[in-house]
Design a protein around this motif. Structure first.
Motif, PDB file in Angstrom:
ATOM      1  N   UNK A  70      -4.210   2.819 -10.963  1.00 30.42           N
ATOM      2  CA  UNK A  70      -4.660   1.428 -10.904  1.00 30.42           C
ATOM      3  C   UNK A  70      -3.490   0.473 -11.124  1.00 30.42           C
ATOM      4  N   UNK A  71      -2.383   1.002 -11.655  1.00 28.94           N
ATOM      5  CA  UNK A  71      -1.183   0.177 -11.845  1.00 28.94           C
ATOM      6  C   UNK A  71      -0.332   0.130 -10.582  1.00 28.94           C
ATOM      7  N   UNK A  72      -0.553   1.120  -9.698  1.00 28.43           N
ATOM      8  CA  UNK A  72       0.260   1.197  -8.478  1.00 28.43           C
ATOM      9  C   UNK A  72      -0.414   0.383  -7.375  1.00 28.43           C
ATOM     10  N   UNK A  73       0.224   0.312  -6.242  1.00 35.55           N
ATOM     11  CA  UNK A  73      -0.298  -0.578  -5.196  1.00 35.55           C
ATOM     12  C   UNK A  73      -0.136   0.053  -3.818  1.00 35.55           C
ATOM     13  N   UNK A  74      -0.847  -0.521  -2.847  1.00 30.65           N
ATOM     14  CA  UNK A  74      -0.848   0.095  -1.510  1.00 30.65           C
ATOM     15  C   UNK A  74       0.356  -0.316  -0.656  1.00 30.65           C
ATOM     16  N   UNK A  75       1.245  -1.153  -1.206  1.00 25.52           N
ATOM     17  CA  UNK A  75       2.377  -1.594  -0.389  1.00 25.52           C
ATOM     18  C   UNK A  75       3.206  -0.397   0.062  1.00 25.52           C
ATOM     19  N   UNK A  76       3.536  -0.389   1.345  1.00 24.17           N
ATOM     20  CA  UNK A  76       4.327   0.714   1.888  1.00 24.17           C
ATOM     21  C   UNK A  76       5.486   0.175   2.666  1.00 24.17           C
ATOM     22  N   UNK A  77       6.513   0.977   2.765  1.00 25.66           N
ATOM     23  CA  UNK A  77       7.550   0.691   3.723  1.00 25.66           C
ATOM     24  C   UNK A  77       7.011   1.146   5.077  1.00 25.66           C
ATOM     25  N   UNK A  78       6.866   0.214   6.002  1.00 24.05           N
ATOM     26  CA  UNK A  78       6.223   0.546   7.276  1.00 24.05           C
ATOM     27  C   UNK A  78       7.067   1.431   8.176  1.00 24.05           C
ATOM     28  N   UNK A  79       8.309   1.682   7.786  1.00 25.86           N
ATOM     29  CA  UNK A  79       9.126   2.568   8.606  1.00 25.86           C
ATOM     30  C   UNK A  79       8.739   4.028   8.358  1.00 25.86           C
ATOM     31  N   UNK A  80       8.551   4.371   7.100  1.00 26.12           N
ATOM     32  CA  UNK A  80       8.223   5.775   6.798  1.00 26.12           C
ATOM     33  C   UNK A  80       6.818   5.918   6.220  1.00 26.12           C
ATOM     34  N   UNK A  81       6.107   4.822   6.026  1.00 23.35           N
ATOM     35  CA  UNK A  81       4.734   4.845   5.507  1.00 23.35           C
ATOM     36  C   UNK A  81       4.602   5.755   4.300  1.00 23.35           C
ATOM     37  N   UNK A  82       5.323   5.403   3.247  1.00 18.73           N
ATOM     38  CA  UNK A  82       5.283   6.254   2.046  1.00 18.73           C
ATOM     39  C   UNK A  82       4.564   5.562   0.902  1.00 18.73           C
ATOM     40  N   UNK A  83       3.810   6.329   0.153  1.00 19.54           N
ATOM     41  CA  UNK A  83       3.225   5.813  -1.077  1.00 19.54           C
ATOM     42  C   UNK A  83       4.367   5.585  -2.056  1.00 19.54           C
ATOM     43  N   UNK A  84       4.405   4.385  -2.608  1.00 17.16           N
ATOM     44  CA  UNK A  84       5.503   4.042  -3.528  1.00 17.16           C
ATOM     45  C   UNK A  84       4.977   4.079  -4.964  1.00 17.16           C
ATOM     46  N   UNK A  85       4.676   5.304  -5.414  1.00 17.81           N
ATOM     47  CA  UNK A  85       4.055   5.493  -6.728  1.00 17.81           C
ATOM     48  C   UNK A  85       4.871   4.908  -7.869  1.00 17.81           C
ATOM     49  N   UNK A  86       6.212   4.974  -7.730  1.00 10.11           N
ATOM     50  CA  UNK A  86       7.065   4.600  -8.866  1.00 10.11           C
ATOM     51  C   UNK A  86       7.485   3.136  -8.786  1.00 10.11           C
ATOM     52  N   UNK A  87       6.936   2.428  -7.825  1.00 11.85           N
ATOM     53  CA  UNK A  87       7.411   1.077  -7.550  1.00 11.85           C
ATOM     54  C   UNK A  87       6.416   0.047  -8.085  1.00 11.85           C
ATOM     55  N   UNK A  88       6.340  -0.069  -9.420  1.00  7.40           N
ATOM     56  CA  UNK A  88       5.463  -1.101  -9.982  1.00  7.40           C
ATOM     57  C   UNK A  88       6.053  -1.651 -11.279  1.00  7.40           C
ATOM     58  N   UNK A  89       5.661  -2.868 -11.600  1.00  7.63           N
ATOM     59  CA  UNK A  89       6.022  -3.502 -12.873  1.00  7.63           C
ATOM     60  C   UNK A  89       4.780  -3.531 -13.743  1.00  7.63           C
ATOM     61  N   UNK A  90       4.965  -3.583 -15.040  1.00  7.99           N
ATOM     62  CA  UNK A  90       3.800  -3.750 -15.915  1.00  7.99           C
ATOM     63  C   UNK A  90       4.234  -4.293 -17.265  1.00  7.99           C
ATOM     64  N   UNK A  91       3.272  -4.657 -18.052  1.00  7.31           N
ATOM     65  CA  UNK A  91       3.492  -4.972 -19.463  1.00  7.31           C
ATOM     66  C   UNK A  91       2.614  -4.014 -20.248  1.00  7.31           C
ATOM     67  N   UNK A  92       3.023  -3.732 -21.472  1.00  6.20           N
ATOM     68  CA  UNK A  92       2.255  -2.828 -22.329  1.00  6.20           C
ATOM     69  C   UNK A  92       1.940  -3.554 -23.632  1.00  6.20           C
TER      70      UNK A  92
END
Ligand SMILES: Nc1nc2c(c(=O)[nH]1)N[C@H]1C(S)=C(S)[C@@H](COP(=O)(O)OP(=O)(O)OC[C@H]3O[C@@H](n4cnc5c(=O)[nH]c(N)nc54)[C@H](O)[C@@H]3O)O[C@H]1N2
Ligand SMILES: Nc1nc2c(c(=O)[nH]1)N[C@H]1C(S)=C(S)[C@@H](COP(=O)(O)OP(=O)(O)OC[C@H]3O[C@@H](n4cnc5c(=O)[nH]c(N)nc54)[C@H](O)[C@@H]3O)O[C@H]1N2
Ligand code: SF4
Ligand SMILES: [Mo]
Length: 820
Positions: free
Chosen positions: A795-817
């Motif tokens: 739920x912290x991750x997002x559907x944004x993808x690089x449209x060249x390789x269409x990869x899930x960017x699981x590690x590409x998020x910011x958050x606060x704790x």
């Protein structure tokens, strides 16, 4: 902050804990598998029990961890009670395997979340309210809906969405449809084949476009330096780690580059902490340092890389046909049946002081620009050099948080202490900008001659064992429809279109992937799934994806079915004997599709036995010539992939155009084409910052922490999510946070915390540690919604993808704790 609601339904946290507790007790009692505390007593009782009748069968740990460990499974009174590692024969006996997750497979067979019967949703989607129905009713509902959808909206109104659950040729989902079960149905109907977003940055750029291959992991013993770069072989590729250990015993240096101090880092000579998503910048700076300090392996660049090829203004190679010489016909391509066309690439021959076709050049120039008939052409190397020169060590240091002296030292080691074996996998592949890493790595290897030699590699994917020959046509009963990354689902559902294809999805079938747990941007994916009329999920377990379906179909555990994986990580493809009868009312995917297609009046596409289908797949001419057939697999003995030859264990790069090491993509093509523009930089080694997780992102005022994740030793993705012995070792998800970041937020060890951003949130315990960079947090993946206090990692991750390789960017998020 975020108002986002966690929509997880089904089990509540309390009911989950109660269930797993109950199951732990029950399984210990019936002896289906010992919990840790029970192991000692089990040992004493073993002698008596050995007297009882036992049988064994061959199977495989099917967890998509990459090892594919062959298992000998012991059966007592009809239950799997034990597994042991099968040893590979002869010269392959060194390939030793098995980890705690494999040993725990007997418990997974009897897991509390096993699906038992077909279920029909009775409450709201996701509410976890189900009614048990008969198979016939389930298939009637699906067949009825599919027939109407096909008649009214065509083949693309059906979608089949899978990930990496199994590559089994009967029941799996290699490439989304390379199985009898799904390939024949999808190709007969023209259904949309939705695939994974995981790992596709690496697959698309490194394997597909650059064609770069890794060495057998066993070859790591020949390395003088090993770099675990965005990979953690000690926990995620145990089959590779043994060779890292052997290399170290022989004196090799081990360097780990990772924002987390992993188990691999703990065994390393040097640990380099790096800001996530920035490796690409460091690679370019290392390249510049190597170039400026005359550390380039010029002979290798000339003989074995694309460096000397001349590039035209449009970025494609200058060829002989550009000088009016028509291409000639080469040998027939066995795939297309068409002759290949030979049109040699042009280089500048320094010996002749003139242009020359590559095969004729005596001394091809790698640097410089050359005027030919009034036009100036640069070599590939010169083009790349000019393009990356801004990435100085100082600049990269500012981006990556790695000291300048460390970047210089890494560059010097890479260039002078080879052979260097880079062991990488998805730490470099799961940001939106990460596909560039694979071009940059290839450039570093080209500059220093560190690929295609014993001990020198740049890939985590050892290519030598990739595939046993198989007959693709066996999977087809027509032509495949559109093949699209499933991460585009929200867009497709909203627009009823993808590129030129009209796609009005009426039925979505999820199989061989727990996509609503394992793909990024779960909340958006769930919203899209909710808009589809009928959602079916066929799985072994009541997992996060099944929770959102209308009809859930139970399939057997790997021990309860026969199958063969063409993919291997050893010379021996995986074979699964059916050693147990399927529990409950489970049916294999191929059985399900056979029954469904009969109801739809297209039963003839499955009119063969499973065994005959496997014969169709594996009794190819090449295999037959090598004395390999399905019936050899069926003996349960190891069958050697005839393509695995000692000379293939280290892929080599040679002088001809097609065999050179590539770090430049002449014609970049996207993985999924929908008319998008392809930027020029897709051709080149390049760096751009991540989509969300980068230090200069203004969003960091709200969400200062860079997210991260990992594949840890107690998970194979979401499989084994509730297996008692595994959950005894790692009972619940925890977020790793640096001690300084925790202190600044008043968070202490074990406190419940809420990690949040604009996408969603997760409430979990804090693991306060020095073992992660300040400013970075890591949250494990694979736990199911009910195992979180609230929310979900995804739920912290997002559907944004690089449209060249269409990869899930699981590690590409910011958050606060914050403290919960
Ligand atoms: N946050 C975060 N997310 C990640 C990652 C991460 O590091 N962090 N890693 C990502 C990576 S690298 C990957 S590869 C993906 C993996 O994503 P998935 O492939 O979706 O992961 P699994 O949980 O293994 O799901 C496989 C499913 O297939 C089912 N299955 C097994 N055999 C069969 C069969 O014969 N038939 C059917 N119908 N089903 C079967 C299993 O029960 C299981 O539910 O996860 C990705 N997600
Ligand atoms: N135990 C276990 N083993 C597995 C799997 C599993 O689920 N469990 N899954 C299998 C699959 S499908 C895959 S794809 C592989 C993945 O296997 P790995 O290569 O281990 O990949 P990750 O766990 O994604 O990443 C490894 C390391 O990369 C680091 N990392 C994250 N971001 C960055 C970054 O930007 N730069 C650098 N340098 N490092 C970064 C993480 O902190 C992590 O320690 O594992 C396979 N093996
Ligand atoms: S999880 Fe991987 S390493 Fe462990 S037993 Fe299974 S296949 Fe082998
Ligand atoms: Mo993966």
């Amino acid at each position: 902050m975020s108002e986002t609601k966690s929509p997880h339904g089904g089990l509540t946290r309390r009911s989950f804990l109660k269930t797993t507790g109950a199951v732990a007790a029950a399984t210990a009692a019936v002896g289906s598998g010992a919990t840790l505390v029970g192991l000692a007593e089990a040992g004493e009782a073993a002698a008596d029990e050995a007297a009882q009748a036992e049988s064994t069968f061959r199977s495989q740990c099917r967890g998509n961890c990459g090892s594919r460990c062959p298992l000998k499974v012991t059966v007592r009174e009809g239950r799997a009670v034990k597994v042991t590692a099968m040893e590979y024969p002869g010269e392959d006996a060194h390939r030793r395997r098995l980890c705690v997750k494999g040993f725990s497979q007997p418990q997974r067979v009897y897991d509390a979340d096993r699906l038992k019967y077909p279920l029909k949703r009775v409450g709201e989607r996701g509410a976890g309210e189900w009614e048990r129905i008969e198979w016939d009713e389930a298939l009637e509902i699906i067949a009825g809906k599919m027939k109407t959808a096909l008649a009214e909206h065509g083949g693309t109104s059906l979608g089949f969405w899978s990930s990496y659950g199994s590559y089994g040729s009967l029941n799996g989902a290699m490439g989304g449809f390379m199985s009898i079960a799904y390939g024949r149905f999808c190709t007969a109907t023209g259904a949309v084949i939705f695939g994974a977003g995981a790992d596709t940055a690496q697959q698309h750029v490194q394997s597909t476009l650059l064609g770069n291959k890794g060495n057998d992991f066993a070859d790591a013993v020949n390395a003088k330096t090993i770099i675990t770069w965005g990979g953690n072989p000690a926990e995620a590729y145990v089959h590779a780690w043994q060779y890292v250990c052997q290399a170290r015993e022989k004196g090799a240096k081990l360097i780990t580059i990772d924002p987390q101090f992993t188990a691999s880092a703990a065994h390393s000579d040097t640990y380099v902490a790096i800001t996530p998503g920035t490796d690409g910048a460091m690679m370019l700076a290392m390249a510049n340092y190597i170039i400026e300090n005359d550390l380039v392996d010029v002979a290798y660049m000339k003989s074995s890389t694309v460096s000397p090829f001349l590039v035209k203004e449009d970025g494609t190679y200058l060829r002989l046909s550009d000088f009016g010489v028509a291409p000639t016909e080469g040998p027939v391509n066995p795939q297309t049946g068409q002759p290949t066309m030979i049109d040699p690439v042009m280089v500048w021959d320094e010996a002749a002081g003139d242009k020359a076709p590559l095969p004729k050049a005596v001394d091809p120039a790698i640097e410089g620009s050359f005027e030919i008939d009034g036009t100036t052409y640069r070599t590939v190397y010169q083009t790349v050099k000019d393009h990356i020169k801004d990435y100085t060590v100082a600049k990269a240091s500012g981006i990556c948080g790695v000291p300048e002296s460390t970047i210089e030292e890494l560059a010097r080691i890479y260039a002078t202490e080879g052979p260097v074996y880079v062991m990488t996998f998805q730490g470099l592949g799961h940001h939106a900008n990460s596909h560039h890493n694979y071009k940059n790595l290839a450039f570093l290897a080209a500059l220093t001659g560190n690929a295609g030699k014993p001990g020198a590699a740049i890939c985590g994917n050892p290519a030598p064992f990739s595939m046993i020959p198989y007959n693709t046509k066996a999977f087809m009963a027509g032509m495949p429809g559109p093949r699209i990354c499933g991460m585009y689902l929200p867009e497709i559902v909203a627009n009823k279109k993808f590129g030129k294809d009209d796609i009005d999805l009426q039925v979505l079938w999820i199989h061989n992937g727990n996509v609503l747990s394992c793909e990024s941007g779960r909340l958006d994916l769930i919203e899209a799934v909710k808009k589809i009329d009928l959602v079916v999920c066929a799985d072994v377990n009541m997992n996060d994806s099944a929770q959102w379906a209308d009809i859930v179909l139970p399939v057997p555990h790997a021990f309860e079915m026969e199958d063969i994986d063409p993919v291997g990580s050893t010379p021996f493809p995986a074979y699964y004997e059916k050693g147990l009868e399927p529990l409950y009312e489970c049916k294999t995917d191929v059985e399900i599709m056979r029954l469904l297609s009969e109801k739809m009046g297209m039963g003839k596409i499955y009119a063969k036995s499973d065994q005959d289908f496997l014969r169709d797949v594996y009794n190819t001419e090449t295999n037959k010539k090598a004395g390999v057939s399905y019936d050899d697999f069926a003996t349960g003995e190891f069958v050697r992939n005839p393509m695995t030859k000692p000379e293939n264990l280290v892929p080599t790069y040679g002088p001809s155009e097609g065999t050179r090491l590539k770090y430049y993509i002449e014609k970049p093509t996207p993985r999924n084409s929908f008319g998008q523009e392809i930027a020029d930089f897709e051709k080149l080694p390049y760096y751009e910052h991540a989509n969300e997780a980068y230090l200069d992102n203004p969003l960091r005022e709200k969400y200062p922490l860079l997210g991260c994740s990992e594949h840890n030793k107690y998970h194979v993705h979401s499989q084994l999510a509730v297996t008692p012995v595994i959950r005894e070792l790692e009972p619940e998800p925890m977020i790793k946070i640096n001690a300084a970041d925790a202190a600044a937020r008043g968070i202490e060890q074990g406190d419940l915390v809420r990690a949040y951003n604009d996408h969603g949130y997760a409430v979990v315990k804090a693991l306060v540690t020095e073992g992660i960079m300040p400013g970075v947090v890591s949250i494990p993946h694979g736990f199911q919604a009910a195992q979180y206090v609230e929310g979900h990692t995804q739920d912290l991750t997002n559907v944004f993808m690089n449209d060249f390789c269409s990869n899930s960017a699981f590690y590409d998020f910011l958050c606060e704790v914050e403290k919960y």
